[in-house]
Design an enzyme around this catalytic site. Structure first.
Site, PDB file in Angstrom:
ATOM      1  N   THR A 121       0.810  -1.226   0.000  1.00 44.54           N
ATOM      2  CA  THR A 121       0.000   0.000   0.000  1.00 44.54           C
ATOM      3  C   THR A 121       0.841   1.272   0.000  1.00 44.54           C
ATOM      4  O   THR A 121       0.310   2.364  -0.161  1.00 44.54           O
ATOM      5  CB  THR A 121      -0.944   0.025   1.213  1.00 44.54           C
ATOM      6  OG1 THR A 121      -0.164  -0.037   2.416  1.00 44.54           O
ATOM      7  CG2 THR A 121      -1.910  -1.150   1.174  1.00 44.54           C
ATOM      8  N   GLY A 122       2.160   1.152   0.179  1.00 46.50           N
ATOM      9  CA  GLY A 122       3.026   2.325   0.187  1.00 46.50           C
ATOM     10  C   GLY A 122       3.423   2.757  -1.206  1.00 46.50           C
ATOM     11  O   GLY A 122       3.133   2.076  -2.204  1.00 46.50           O
ATOM     12  N   ASN A 123       4.126   3.894  -1.301  1.00 46.86           N
ATOM     13  CA  ASN A 123       4.554   4.414  -2.608  1.00 46.86           C
ATOM     14  C   ASN A 123       5.380   3.400  -3.382  1.00 46.86           C
ATOM     15  O   ASN A 123       5.140   3.152  -4.565  1.00 46.86           O
ATOM     16  CB  ASN A 123       5.394   5.688  -2.415  1.00 46.86           C
ATOM     17  CG  ASN A 123       4.572   6.902  -2.043  1.00 46.86           C
ATOM     18  OD1 ASN A 123       3.362   6.911  -2.239  1.00 46.86           O
ATOM     19  ND2 ASN A 123       5.220   7.920  -1.506  1.00 46.86           N
ATOM     20  N   LYS A 139      -3.657  -2.887   9.815  1.00 41.35           N
ATOM     21  CA  LYS A 139      -4.477  -1.679   9.683  1.00 41.35           C
ATOM     22  C   LYS A 139      -4.843  -1.403   8.223  1.00 41.35           C
ATOM     23  O   LYS A 139      -5.801  -0.675   7.947  1.00 41.35           O
ATOM     24  CB  LYS A 139      -3.762  -0.465  10.285  1.00 41.35           C
ATOM     25  CG  LYS A 139      -2.497  -0.047   9.551  1.00 41.35           C
ATOM     26  CD  LYS A 139      -1.855   1.152  10.226  1.00 41.35           C
ATOM     27  CE  LYS A 139      -0.594   1.594   9.466  1.00 41.35           C
ATOM     28  NZ  LYS A 139       0.056   2.751  10.116  1.00 41.35           N
ATOM     29  N   SER A 140      -4.082  -1.971   7.278  1.00 42.81           N
ATOM     30  CA  SER A 140      -4.379  -1.779   5.851  1.00 42.81           C
ATOM     31  C   SER A 140      -5.062  -2.996   5.235  1.00 42.81           C
ATOM     32  O   SER A 140      -5.209  -3.065   4.009  1.00 42.81           O
ATOM     33  CB  SER A 140      -3.078  -1.495   5.087  1.00 42.81           C
ATOM     34  OG  SER A 140      -2.452  -0.329   5.554  1.00 42.81           O
ATOM     35  N   ARG A 168      21.841  -4.097   3.887  1.00 38.41           N
ATOM     36  CA  ARG A 168      22.744  -3.617   2.840  1.00 38.41           C
ATOM     37  C   ARG A 168      24.215  -3.790   3.175  1.00 38.41           C
ATOM     38  O   ARG A 168      25.044  -3.981   2.293  1.00 38.41           O
ATOM     39  CB  ARG A 168      22.467  -2.137   2.545  1.00 38.41           C
ATOM     40  CG  ARG A 168      21.146  -1.884   1.857  1.00 38.41           C
ATOM     41  CD  ARG A 168      20.894  -0.392   1.718  1.00 38.41           C
ATOM     42  NE  ARG A 168      19.559  -0.129   1.201  1.00 38.41           N
ATOM     43  CZ  ARG A 168      18.927   1.028   1.329  1.00 38.41           C
ATOM     44  NH1 ARG A 168      19.527   2.035   1.966  1.00 38.41           N
ATOM     45  NH2 ARG A 168      17.721   1.204   0.853  1.00 38.41           N
ATOM     46  N   CYS A 172      18.306   4.767  -2.777  1.00 38.66           N
ATOM     47  CA  CYS A 172      17.871   5.365  -4.045  1.00 38.66           C
ATOM     48  C   CYS A 172      18.939   6.255  -4.667  1.00 38.66           C
ATOM     49  O   CYS A 172      19.167   6.218  -5.885  1.00 38.66           O
ATOM     50  CB  CYS A 172      16.580   6.149  -3.841  1.00 38.66           C
ATOM     51  SG  CYS A 172      16.619   7.306  -2.452  1.00 38.66           S
ATOM     52  N   GLY A 226      11.134  10.440  -1.500  1.00 38.43           N
ATOM     53  CA  GLY A 226      12.075   9.569  -0.805  1.00 38.43           C
ATOM     54  C   GLY A 226      11.787   9.445   0.672  1.00 38.43           C
ATOM     55  O   GLY A 226      12.270   8.523   1.328  1.00 38.43           O
ATOM     56  N   HIS A 268      15.148  12.111  -8.320  1.00 33.81           N
ATOM     57  CA  HIS A 268      16.390  12.557  -7.690  1.00 33.81           C
ATOM     58  C   HIS A 268      17.375  13.020  -8.758  1.00 33.81           C
ATOM     59  O   HIS A 268      17.502  12.397  -9.819  1.00 33.81           O
ATOM     60  CB  HIS A 268      17.044  11.415  -6.907  1.00 33.81           C
ATOM     61  CG  HIS A 268      16.351  11.056  -5.629  1.00 33.81           C
ATOM     62  ND1 HIS A 268      15.237  11.701  -5.144  1.00 33.81           N
ATOM     63  CD2 HIS A 268      16.642  10.078  -4.716  1.00 33.81           C
ATOM     64  CE1 HIS A 268      14.878  11.152  -3.998  1.00 33.81           C
ATOM     65  NE2 HIS A 268      15.708  10.160  -3.722  1.00 33.81           N
ATOM     66  N   ASN A 311      13.247   8.194  -8.521  1.00 32.29           N
ATOM     67  CA  ASN A 311      13.708   7.482  -7.320  1.00 32.29           C
ATOM     68  C   ASN A 311      12.765   6.387  -6.861  1.00 32.29           C
ATOM     69  O   ASN A 311      13.184   5.438  -6.184  1.00 32.29           O
ATOM     70  CB  ASN A 311      13.928   8.470  -6.172  1.00 32.29           C
ATOM     71  CG  ASN A 311      12.678   9.266  -5.837  1.00 32.29           C
ATOM     72  OD1 ASN A 311      12.220  10.074  -6.665  1.00 32.29           O
ATOM     73  ND2 ASN A 311      12.119   9.063  -4.662  1.00 32.29           N
TER      74      ASN A 311
END
Length: 340
Positions: free
Chosen positions: A11-13, A39-40, A99, A130, A161, A243, A316
């Site tokens: 549900t996020g970007n 919640k989503s 990472r 990014c 971002g 970006h 980005n």
């Protein structure tokens, strides 16, 4: 035969972009599931011409699923990624959690595809930051030709971002400046972002750099070459998506700007738009929704013996996050899983 794929944080970007790009690139999917927090639960997400309803990440069983693209923060990833990996599902993680783990490959497919072989140590693959992702796509072909010694980069990073709340803050602050009494105080950022620039991304570290700047240093070394010296200044700008980076490189061997331009034209994932005239370069608004990393303003740096400057722009949410994750999934399928 295709793959069973989970998108975590759908549900996020970035999660929504992952679904869009999987559909656009016709990734061979037999079954796909959109996962989110409780919640989503039930929120609808688009996948091509299909509509998916999110399922509860907390109760989801990853057994039998081939790969999971994670687009949730490090705290949640720390809980759920090991569960998915232990169930035999390969995790492609967009957070910063893994990472810098030497047992987890950090991959930009155009740059270090052979690193995919290391996925089996933890069944996890990391997606870079990014700002790093777009830069290393440009650095690698130049490094192969002339060996880069040092990189000086200044970034101009869009508010997407920082997530949807940051985009809302820029929008609401901009509107509020034109309506007396409706000014919006900063909440996501420490200072006003509308009509302003903020030289501060992530937390400050003891040496005065921010963690975003440190990430660019550490990740470039892990992805391209540990011998490269990198110094970065990362700046948040009032742009919604895209970006930009001003990059200066110093190489061991002399590299003429015309040769560099041709090398970049031939490099995977790059589009060169470099005309020395008004508008003969790419800006962030033009790269939104595009797959490529755009390079412009390629020119010799006469202040050092072997130096070049160039301008680097990318979406980005795509190359910096969702697209790179899908490209890793494609690479994993071609080289390792080989089901499709």
């Amino acid at each position: 035969m295709g793959y069973r794929v989970a998108v975590v944080g759908a549900t996020g970007n970035v999660g929504r972009e992952m679904l869009n790009i999987l559909a656009e690139r016709e990734f061979p999917v037999d079954e796909i599931v959109a996962l989110a927090s409780r919640k989503s639960l039930g929120t609808e997400c688009s996948f091509g011409d299909k509509t998916l309803k999110t399922k509860d990440l907390d109760t989801f069983d990853f057994t039998g699923w081939d790969m999971a693209l994670f687009a949730i923060g490090s705290d949640a990833t720390k809980i759920y990624a090991p569960k998915a990996a232990a169930a035999g599902c390969v995790v492609i993680d967009n957070s910063s959690l893994y990472r810098y783990d030497p047992q987890v490959p950090l991959i930009v497919p155009e740059v270090n595809p052979d690193a995919i072989e290391g996925y089996s140590q933890k069944n996890i693959i990391a997606n870079p930051n990014c700002s790093t992702a777009q830069m290393v796509v440009a650095l690698k072909p130049l490094h192969d030709r002339a060996r880069i010694k040092r990189v000086v980069v200044s970034t101009y990073q869009s508010v997407s971002g920082s997530g949807k709340e940051a985009m809302d803050e820029l929008w609401n602050q901009t509107k509020g400046l034109y309506v007396p009494g409706q000014e919006v105080e900063p909440s996501v950022y420490p200072k006003q972002i509308a009509f302003n620039v903020i030289p501060h991304i992530d937390v400050f570290m003891e040496d005065g750099s921010t963690k975003e700047e440190w990430k660019m240093v550490a990740e470039t070394k892990k992805i391209v070459d540990p011998k490269i010296k990198v110094t970065a200044t990362c700046v948040r700008v009032p742009v919604f998506v895209g970006h930009s980076e001003s990059i200066n490189i110093e190489t061991e061997e002399f590299l003429d700007e015309d040769e560099a331009r041709e090398i970049l034209r031939e490099a995977p994932g790059i589009m060169v738009v470099d005309k020395r005239e008004a508008g003969g370069y790419v800006t962030p608004i033009e790269c939104v929704g595009e797959y490529a990393t755009y390079i412009s303003r390629i020119r010799q740096d006469g202040t050092i013996e072997n130096g070049l400057n160039f301008w680097c722009v990318s979406d980005n949410l795509r190359k910096g996050a969702a697209l790179n994750a899908v490209q890793i999934a494609e690479l994993l399928g071609r080289r390792v899983l080989k089901k499709a």
